[in-house]
Design a protein around this motif. Structure first.
Motif, PDB file in Angstrom:
ATOM      1  N   LEU A  44       0.832  -1.198   0.000  1.00  0.00           N
ATOM      2  CA  LEU A  44       0.000   0.000   0.000  1.00  0.00           C
ATOM      3  C   LEU A  44       0.867   1.248   0.000  1.00  0.00           C
ATOM      4  O   LEU A  44       1.990   1.247   0.527  1.00  0.00           O
ATOM      5  N   ASP A  45       0.332   2.328  -0.591  1.00  0.00           N
ATOM      6  CA  ASP A  45       1.075   3.588  -0.556  1.00  0.00           C
ATOM      7  C   ASP A  45       0.893   4.251   0.807  1.00  0.00           C
ATOM      8  O   ASP A  45       0.067   3.843   1.631  1.00  0.00           O
ATOM      9  N   THR A  46       1.657   5.306   1.048  1.00  0.00           N
ATOM     10  CA  THR A  46       1.660   5.963   2.354  1.00  0.00           C
ATOM     11  C   THR A  46       0.294   6.540   2.696  1.00  0.00           C
ATOM     12  O   THR A  46      -0.162   6.455   3.848  1.00  0.00           O
ATOM     13  N   PHE A  47      -0.384   7.134   1.704  1.00  0.00           N
ATOM     14  CA  PHE A  47      -1.703   7.712   1.961  1.00  0.00           C
ATOM     15  C   PHE A  47      -2.682   6.632   2.433  1.00  0.00           C
ATOM     16  O   PHE A  47      -3.410   6.822   3.407  1.00  0.00           O
ATOM     17  N   GLU A 175       4.040   2.266   9.441  1.00  0.00           N
ATOM     18  CA  GLU A 175       3.663   0.870   9.222  1.00  0.00           C
ATOM     19  C   GLU A 175       3.402   0.155  10.553  1.00  0.00           C
ATOM     20  O   GLU A 175       2.533  -0.722  10.636  1.00  0.00           O
ATOM     21  N   ASN A 291     -10.738   9.552   0.183  1.00  0.00           N
ATOM     22  CA  ASN A 291     -10.324   9.652  -1.217  1.00  0.00           C
ATOM     23  C   ASN A 291     -11.177  10.638  -2.000  1.00  0.00           C
ATOM     24  O   ASN A 291     -10.661  11.472  -2.749  1.00  0.00           O
TER      25      ASN A 291
END
Length: 602
Positions: A44-47, A175, A291
């Motif tokens: 997954l990306d940071t956002f 994380e 989002n």
């Protein structure tokens, strides 16, 4: 209809033979989910990691809302206040003492203890004697408002309207917080799943279905509701501790009414009373909102509102409907309910000498304003008696039964059970004196199985297991006799709502007998029954009182039925006890013929 003829027993899987896969599947699913979420930050990306961390933390108080609303029937908007108190308690202590081991331990302890104490206060205010569910919901609306105002008034301690920021937090990377939130959410959801499927969890559903019957089974509904509120407040406070550390900032809106309302909406759309639904609903809606608010800042609320309406129309049971359908497709998802094994338990009620007084009423009077309903009632019931209370409609029979079973009713005079005055005692405490009450309309737990209804009737004696289901249902022999005489022993795994009217009457009687009472109060137990059903109930009542263990007071209009089973008859007319004597003397009296010839038949 009451089943009296022998019928073939259906094949029901014994609890001990239930497929191992069906018992372990939820734990396997929980383990796999935790593993998948542990790996998720790698892809997954940071956002997404940031938003999903917050969403999973929000899902924890959503689970508590579902336990309160979906299972216990308590609609609450106040979980946000407990969440906010936990977050602020953690932030304030970490801000003062830093993220040292002692500071972290103090922050965690306070974040759990402070909401729990507040939950005790809120629970007491919400569930005092004779409060209503509406009153509890109103209290839950007020609490977040009060907490937010206290935050505003906290000055430097709470950061006022700006909140707190810049305090030390747990030494995790983004994380690490994701994984911590994931493990906590899986653990809380699994623990909630275990609870609601345990014997103790059935008590939550019983509270929702029929709070009055819980009290008349010797349980204390108010105590259960207060403890549940405090316990789930502590869980919400723990989630607040996680939020304060993961976000590094706390603000008044974290404890506000708007957030409390969002939790209720997420639970409703995810699927109230499903546990998994609120978790999915919270994560999906919060992530989607994060989002869309960036990509479509002016349209995202409209789109979300449209999606909400579509879900409500197409999936009234929420998102959990989809998961439930998939689960039932799987082999281990199709296992049906199993019947517990019945076992005779030694009846703790010893036979009593027939001249021993079980109930003594002296000078009882009851009025509603200027209307006098009962006046100068003197009555004594001895061990082994089956006393029928007859009289026309409006004579005060049901009011008398209410006074005998609820000492908080405002009346004058005295009522004593076994020599103990009941004035001021709540129904559950009177049950503890050895009194069981059967209502005119069968009072059972419609959402529970026959076996669960009976198990709850034994809760005041045996307690309730909070982590599992008992494989054996131990009942006094008298209760087993009621089940076997009426055929209910063959319908233990079935929901009580599927029983006929007569079977529900028999089930309620079995529940009352399972209490091992010394005195049973029965308000028209044969109302709406066929002649065969009345005969069966009459035989059951005669057997119960024959050995001197139980005395019974029976409100009844059918004089033929009364003549067949009673050892004594008491006549009530216009609030006064006008006749008390043997069956032959009362049924054949001119006074009874005069009373009933006036057209006042029940």
């Amino acid at each position: 209809m009451l089943e009296t003829a022998p019928v073939a027993r259906r094949a029901v899987p014994a609890p001990g033979r239930r497929p191992r896969l069906a018992r372990t599947a939820p734990f396997v699913v929980a383990g796999l989910t935790a593993l998948a979420l542990w790996i998720a930050p790698l892809v997954l990306d940071t956002f997404a990691v940031n938003v999903l961390t917050r969403s999973m933390i929000y899902a924890v108080p959503a689970v508590t809302v579902d336990l309160l609303w979906g299972f216990a029937g308590i609609l609450t908007f106040g979980q946000a206040a407990f969440f906010g108190v936990g977050a602020y308690a953690a932030a304030m202590i970490l801000n003062a003492y830093g993220a040292t081991p002692l500071g972290i331990a103090a922050a965690l302890a306070t974040a759990i203890a402070a909401p729990a104490l507040l939950g005790l206060v809120v629970g007491w205010l919400s569930f005092y004697h004779r409060s209503t569910p509406l009153y509890a919901s109103v209290i839950s609306l007020v609490v977040p408002i009060v907490v937010v105002q206290l935050i505003y008034a906290g000055g430097e301690w709470t950061g006022s309207s700006s909140g707190l920021v810049g305090f030390d937090v747990l030494p995790f990377e983004i994380e690490g917080y994701f994984r911590l939130a994931a493990l906590v959410l899986v653990a809380v959801t699994l623990a909630a799943w275990i609870l609601v499927r345990s014997d103790a969890g059935r008590a939550l559903v019983a509270l929702r279905d029929n709070e009055a019957r819980c009290a008349y089974l010797g349980l204390n509904p108010r105590r259960l509701q207060i403890l549940l509120t405090a316990g789930l407040a502590a869980v919400a406070g723990f989630a607040g501790f996680l939020f304060a550390n993961a976000s590094g900032v706390v603000a008044p809106e974290n404890a506000g009414f708007l957030f409390g309302t969002e939790l209720v909406i997420w639970v409703a759309l995810g699927g109230r009373g499903t546990l998994l639904g609120p978790v999915l609903g919270t994560i999906a809606i919060d992530y989607l909102a994060a989002n869309l608010s960036g990509d479509l800042p002016f349209l995202w609320q409209l789109l979300l509102g449209t999606a909400f309406v579509a879900i409500i129309i197409l999936l009234p049971g929420g998102l959990a409907d989809l998961v439930g359908r998939l689960w039932r497709v799987l082999p281990f998802g199709r296992s049906g309910p199993s019947a517990p094994a019945l076992a005779a338990r030694e009846d703790g009620t010893e036979p009593t000498a027939t001249d021993t007084s079980i109930l003594k009423v002296q000078g009882l009077a009851k009025a509603y304003g200027s209307l006098t309903v009962l006046e100068a009632i003197d009555l004594e019931i001895r061990a082994g008696e089956l006393v029928s209370l007859v009289g026309p409609n409006g004579a005060g029979k049901t009011t008398l039964m209410r006074c005998l079973s609820d000492g908080t009713e405002p009346f004058t005079g005295s009522i004593a059970v076994g020599g103990t005055a009941i004035t001021g005692l709540t129904p559950n405490r009177i049950v503890g004196l050895g009194v069981g009450r059967k209502f005119q309309v069968a009072s059972v737990f419609e959402s529970l199985s026959v076996a669960d209804c009976l198990r709850l009737a034994r809760a005041s004696h045996d307690g309730l297991n909070p982590t599992g289901r008992a494989a054996t249902l131990g009942l006094p022999q008298a209760a087993l006799d009621v089940l076997r005489m009426t055929g209910l022993d063959r319908r233990l795994p079935e929901p009580a709502r599927l029983l006929s009217h007569g079977q529900k009457q028999a089930l309620e009687l079995a529940m009352v007998v399972a209490l091992e009472p010394r005195l049973i109060l029965l308000d028209e137990p044969t109302a709406g029954l066929t002649k065969a059903e009345r005969t069966t109930i009459g035989r059951v009542l005669k057997d119960l009182t024959a050995n001197g263990r139980i005395a019974a007071v029976l409100v009844e209009h059918d004089l033929d039925f009364v003549r067949e089973i009673s050892s004594r008859i008491v006549v009530l007319h216009q609030g006064r006890l006008v006749l008390d004597g043997t069956v032959e003397a009362v049924v054949g009296s001119e006074l009874v013929r005069t009373i009933y010839s006036g057209g006042a038949h029940g």
